[in-house]
Design an enzyme around this catalytic site. Structure first.
Site: not given
Length: 258
Positions: A95, A97, A220, A108
């Site tokens: 989701d 920031y 991740h 990202f």
């Protein structure tokens, strides 16, 4: 003194509500969805009319009415920058920031001038190490999106300071449909699935793509997991594999510094 112990605080807040935070969603979600790019619009419209879409729109409206700061304002930015027919690499995030001024509707990515968060710093460092190319100049990844990289979060909104606040409210039905559509569309693609949340979507890709696509999985890039076994992100070689996959099919290389 705590705010709830001063009766004047609530009155003042009601008379003078806080200004919208940077990059916040300040218009009705329906207005944003109505501007979906033409090539993605059938998927967006079908979801919007569905029970999941209706539920999500009601939820967003309720949170806006309650004064929540919701990010980003450019909810469909990933779709706007990457035409459906040009998708050749898909990066799945979780989701947006949740800090003011950070989210811009691209997984990202952060706007120019915003310091890259740790996960993004690890991504940029891995590109430089594995490909031997100069470190990208900043964390703004719109240049990647314009080259056919769909930077898609699986949940498209969040609230200030509350990661995953909008998970489970209906966005996933839309983003699952987008993932399936890209996998079913013509052309071989690379899917970058970093972390368990993204990897949970692998079945959508393999079922719709019938084995045509390269699906790369690792931990991740977050500092908490980037070096952990059995599939550390650091040293995963994914960006090298993207380069080789595209070259083998006669597609232009990604300019990672764009």
């Amino acid at each position: 003194m705590a705010a709830d112990s001063n009766p004047s605080v609530g009155t003042t807040a009601a008379l003078f509500p806080a200004a919208p935070a940077r990059n916040a969603l300040v218009e009705p979600l329906a207005a944003v969805l109505a501007r979906a790019p033409a090539d993605w619009a059938p998927l967006v419209q079908a979801w919007q009319a569905s029970p999941d879409g209706q539920r999500l729109q009601q939820f967003i409206a309720q949170r806006q009415a309650a004064g929540a700061h919701i990010y980003p304002g450019a909810v469909l930015h990933a779709l706007a920058l990457t035409p459906r027919a040009q998708v050749r690499v898909v990066v799945l995030g979780q989701d947006p920031y949740h800090g003011a001024g950070q989210a811009e509707g691209l997984a990202f990515s952060v706007p120019p001038g915003v310091k890259p968060p740790p996960s993004l710093r690890n991504m940029l460092g891995e590109i430089s190490r594995s490909l031997g190319v100069p470190h990208p100049p900043n964390g703004h990844l719109a240049g990647w999106a314009r080259q056919g990289m769909l930077l898609l979060n699986t949940v498209l909104t969040v609230e200030d300071g509350q990661p995953a606040a909008h998970a489970g409210h209906g966005w996933e039905a839309l983003t699952d449909a987008l993932i399936r559509a890209t996998a079913a569309d013509p052309g071989d693609k690379v899917y970058l699935l970093w972390g368990a949340h993204a990897q949970a979507k692998a079945g959508l890709i393999t079922a719709a793509g019938r084995g045509r696509h390269l699906v790369l999985q690792s931990n991740h890039p977050s500092p908490l997991s980037a070096r952990r076994p059995p599939a550390p992100f650091i040293g995963c070689g994914h960006f090298t594999q993207v380069r080789d996959f595209l070259a083998a099919r006669g597609m232009p290389a990604i300019d990672w510094s764009a």
